[in-house]
Design a protein around this motif. Structure first.
Motif, PDB file in Angstrom:
ATOM      1  N   ARG A 118      30.624  12.585 -34.717  1.00  0.00           N
ATOM      2  CA  ARG A 118      29.358  13.273 -34.955  1.00  0.00           C
ATOM      3  C   ARG A 118      29.502  14.378 -35.999  1.00  0.00           C
ATOM      4  O   ARG A 118      28.588  14.600 -36.795  1.00  0.00           O
ATOM      5  CB  ARG A 118      28.841  13.831 -33.630  1.00  0.00           C
ATOM      6  CG  ARG A 118      28.472  12.728 -32.656  1.00  0.00           C
ATOM      7  CD  ARG A 118      28.022  13.235 -31.306  1.00  0.00           C
ATOM      8  NE  ARG A 118      27.685  12.116 -30.425  1.00  0.00           N
ATOM      9  CZ  ARG A 118      27.227  12.243 -29.191  1.00  0.00           C
ATOM     10  NH1 ARG A 118      27.074  13.458 -28.688  1.00  0.00           N
ATOM     11  NH2 ARG A 118      26.945  11.191 -28.471  1.00  0.00           N
ATOM     12  N   PHE A 119      30.638  15.048 -36.007  1.00  0.00           N
ATOM     13  CA  PHE A 119      30.878  16.065 -37.019  1.00  0.00           C
ATOM     14  C   PHE A 119      30.932  15.425 -38.410  1.00  0.00           C
ATOM     15  O   PHE A 119      30.370  15.957 -39.375  1.00  0.00           O
ATOM     16  CB  PHE A 119      32.194  16.792 -36.712  1.00  0.00           C
ATOM     17  CG  PHE A 119      32.496  17.914 -37.654  1.00  0.00           C
ATOM     18  CD1 PHE A 119      31.760  19.092 -37.620  1.00  0.00           C
ATOM     19  CD2 PHE A 119      33.527  17.798 -38.580  1.00  0.00           C
ATOM     20  CE1 PHE A 119      32.043  20.134 -38.491  1.00  0.00           C
ATOM     21  CE2 PHE A 119      33.812  18.829 -39.449  1.00  0.00           C
ATOM     22  CZ  PHE A 119      33.068  20.005 -39.406  1.00  0.00           C
ATOM     23  N   ALA A 123      27.401  14.500 -39.542  1.00  0.00           N
ATOM     24  CA  ALA A 123      26.653  15.685 -39.943  1.00  0.00           C
ATOM     25  C   ALA A 123      27.003  16.106 -41.363  1.00  0.00           C
ATOM     26  O   ALA A 123      26.126  16.485 -42.158  1.00  0.00           O
ATOM     27  CB  ALA A 123      26.931  16.833 -38.972  1.00  0.00           C
ATOM     28  N   THR A 153      15.759  15.022 -26.676  1.00  0.00           N
ATOM     29  CA  THR A 153      16.386  16.148 -27.346  1.00  0.00           C
ATOM     30  C   THR A 153      16.946  15.694 -28.684  1.00  0.00           C
ATOM     31  O   THR A 153      17.350  14.539 -28.842  1.00  0.00           O
ATOM     32  CB  THR A 153      17.518  16.725 -26.485  1.00  0.00           C
ATOM     33  OG1 THR A 153      18.481  15.692 -26.218  1.00  0.00           O
ATOM     34  CG2 THR A 153      16.977  17.259 -25.171  1.00  0.00           C
ATOM     35  N   VAL A 154      16.975  16.604 -29.644  1.00  0.00           N
ATOM     36  CA  VAL A 154      17.495  16.287 -30.962  1.00  0.00           C
ATOM     37  C   VAL A 154      19.016  16.441 -30.927  1.00  0.00           C
ATOM     38  O   VAL A 154      19.516  17.519 -30.612  1.00  0.00           O
ATOM     39  CB  VAL A 154      16.909  17.223 -32.031  1.00  0.00           C
ATOM     40  CG1 VAL A 154      17.440  16.864 -33.403  1.00  0.00           C
ATOM     41  CG2 VAL A 154      15.391  17.158 -32.001  1.00  0.00           C
ATOM     42  N   PRO A 155      19.792  15.391 -31.231  1.00  0.00           N
ATOM     43  CA  PRO A 155      21.249  15.536 -31.264  1.00  0.00           C
ATOM     44  C   PRO A 155      21.660  16.600 -32.277  1.00  0.00           C
ATOM     45  O   PRO A 155      21.113  16.674 -33.381  1.00  0.00           O
ATOM     46  CB  PRO A 155      21.724  14.134 -31.699  1.00  0.00           C
ATOM     47  CG  PRO A 155      20.608  13.210 -31.308  1.00  0.00           C
ATOM     48  CD  PRO A 155      19.351  14.007 -31.485  1.00  0.00           C
ATOM     49  N   LEU A 156      22.632  17.416 -31.930  1.00  0.00           N
ATOM     50  CA  LEU A 156      23.037  18.521 -32.783  1.00  0.00           C
ATOM     51  C   LEU A 156      23.583  18.047 -34.121  1.00  0.00           C
ATOM     52  O   LEU A 156      23.413  18.714 -35.143  1.00  0.00           O
ATOM     53  CB  LEU A 156      24.095  19.372 -32.065  1.00  0.00           C
ATOM     54  CG  LEU A 156      23.582  20.254 -30.922  1.00  0.00           C
ATOM     55  CD1 LEU A 156      24.740  21.010 -30.286  1.00  0.00           C
ATOM     56  CD2 LEU A 156      22.525  21.236 -31.427  1.00  0.00           C
ATOM     57  N   PHE A 157      24.239  16.879 -34.132  1.00  0.00           N
ATOM     58  CA  PHE A 157      24.792  16.433 -35.406  1.00  0.00           C
ATOM     59  C   PHE A 157      23.689  16.061 -36.398  1.00  0.00           C
ATOM     60  O   PHE A 157      23.863  16.185 -37.609  1.00  0.00           O
ATOM     61  CB  PHE A 157      25.779  15.268 -35.200  1.00  0.00           C
ATOM     62  CG  PHE A 157      25.151  13.950 -34.857  1.00  0.00           C
ATOM     63  CD1 PHE A 157      24.845  13.021 -35.833  1.00  0.00           C
ATOM     64  CD2 PHE A 157      24.891  13.612 -33.534  1.00  0.00           C
ATOM     65  CE1 PHE A 157      24.302  11.793 -35.518  1.00  0.00           C
ATOM     66  CE2 PHE A 157      24.344  12.395 -33.198  1.00  0.00           C
ATOM     67  CZ  PHE A 157      24.043  11.475 -34.200  1.00  0.00           C
ATOM     68  N   VAL A 212      20.799  17.720 -36.491  1.00  0.00           N
ATOM     69  CA  VAL A 212      20.358  19.034 -36.968  1.00  0.00           C
ATOM     70  C   VAL A 212      21.269  19.507 -38.092  1.00  0.00           C
ATOM     71  O   VAL A 212      20.815  20.024 -39.124  1.00  0.00           O
ATOM     72  CB  VAL A 212      20.345  20.045 -35.816  1.00  0.00           C
ATOM     73  CG1 VAL A 212      20.005  21.439 -36.329  1.00  0.00           C
ATOM     74  CG2 VAL A 212      19.352  19.618 -34.736  1.00  0.00           C
ATOM     75  N   GLY A 213      22.574  19.337 -37.908  1.00  0.00           N
ATOM     76  CA  GLY A 213      23.522  19.709 -38.948  1.00  0.00           C
ATOM     77  C   GLY A 213      23.325  18.906 -40.215  1.00  0.00           C
ATOM     78  O   GLY A 213      23.402  19.445 -41.333  1.00  0.00           O
TER      79      GLY A 213
END
Length: 369
Positions: free
Chosen positions: A107-108, A111, A287-291, A293-294
């Protein structure tokens, strides 16, 4: 009083226990020393993760070396090597690190893909390539989901394969898989999609430039076709610059437009999965996955010109290494035996999806460009 022989014996025992830990075998903690020792913040997690992560990084390094020397896709090497170390995921200390590599590192890396893209690159293409890419990706994913059911496959595999073919190959497959429901065959489906899309992308890199020449496409239209159809970014670059620098530039920008679609596509899939999940009836919210958002934040920041070229180059390089490491981790979670049970239908589906998106883009190039 301890003798030198006792000291050497203790040292040898500690060495062998350390080697056993790297092999994935459980190692007992020294009772007396463990109780009195003070640990740094995060030290326990690091000790737990490092064996599996170290193996995944080592596979990534070996895969990169072979890819540079033999010209084959690095993702394919990482997958195959990872699968040969599947036994490390069956038991032992490597399991947490392998899971971490195949999820968090993945995921990083996804992103960081946002650092490749700016809004000016996309808008500079004009309206026709943008519409073509949107229609091509949307129809390919829809077709994949539709045909998967008709072929006796799970519809989630149709979405996964359609996204991989339509957007950006292995990277899209990994990103989409991270938000799909986790069924018993989820890992196998992801590996199968990555292997097949990588092979198809390599074939397309070789054959599509010949096709553009046979169809007498000019350099701009050839770039749109190559960027809109070939699956992986590296193969798009290779095929485009094989024809001319202008074709390579156009193909790269169109491909980046497809990569940009990763954000809305993965978010939409995550939203639909959340609404269809067991808790949907109880008012569960997507929910929006954080990756993601990045990813979006890096696109915006890069579009505003706030990222210097050395920073974007470093982000792209880190992203590439993260994705290769994640592929290695994913490979270690899958066995050859499980992969072979999938049969020919998933491969046939992805071949059909590849032909479909090539036809959609070719029609747009011939009649609307």
């Amino acid at each position: 009083m301890n003798s030198d022989l006792d000291t050497d014996t203790a040292a040898a025992r500690a060495l062998f226990q350390s080697l056993e830990g790297m092999e994935g075998l459980s190692r007992p903690e020294p009772a007396a020393a463990a109780k009195g020792a003070t640990r740094l913040p995060g030290q326990s997690a690091l000790i737990k993760l490092y064996p599996g992560v170290l193996v995944a990084v080592t596979i990534a390094l070996a895969s990169q070396w072979l890819a540079q020397h033999y010209g084959a896709p690095v993702m394919l090497f990482a997958l195959l090597f990872g699968m040969t170390f599947h036994f490390l995921h069956q038991e032992g200390r490597c399991i947490p690190g392998i899971e971490f590599s195949s999820k968090a590192v993945l995921r990083f890396g996804v992103a960081l893909l946002g650092a490749r893209i700016t809004a000016s690159q996309i808008l500079g293409l004009g309206l026709t390539p943008i519409v073509t890419v949107i229609v091509g990706i949307g129809s390919t994913i829809g077709l994949g989901a539709f045909l998967a059911k008709r072929m006796g496959l799970r519809s989630s595999f149709g979405v996964l394969s359609g996204g991989a073919v339509g957007i950006c190959g292995a990277s899209a497959a990994l990103a989409i898989a991270s938000v799909l429901p986790r069924g018993k065959d989820a890992e196998r489906d992801t590996i199968l999609a990555v292997v097949t899309v990588t092979a198809l992308s390599t074939i397309a890199m070789i054959t599509y430039p010949l096709l553009t020449a046979a169809l007498h496409l000019d350099h701009t239209r050839a770039g749109i076709f190559l960027g809109g159809t070939i699956h992986d970014v590296a193969q798009v670059v290779g095929a485009g610059y094989m024809i001319s620098p202008h074709t390579g530039d156009v193909a790269t920008y169109v491909k980046l437009l497809r990569v940009t679609m990763l954000l809305p596509v993965v978010f939409t899939i995550a939203f639909v999965v959340a609404r269809m999940g067991p808790g949907a009836a109880g008012g569960a919210k997507a929910t929006v996955p954080l990756f993601l958002v990045g990813f979006a934040a890096l696109v915006i920041v890069n579009s505003l010109g706030w990222l210097a070229k050395p920073v974007t180059d470093a982000a792209n390089e880190i992203s590439r290494w993260c994705l290769v490491t994640a592929i290695a981790g994913l490979g270690m979670k899958t066995s050859f035996k499980d992969l072979m049970t999938a049969g020919w239908r998933p491969v046939a589906l992805m071949v059909f999806e590849t032909v479909w998106i090539a036809g959609v883009v070719l029609v747009a190039v011939e009649f609307f460009t």
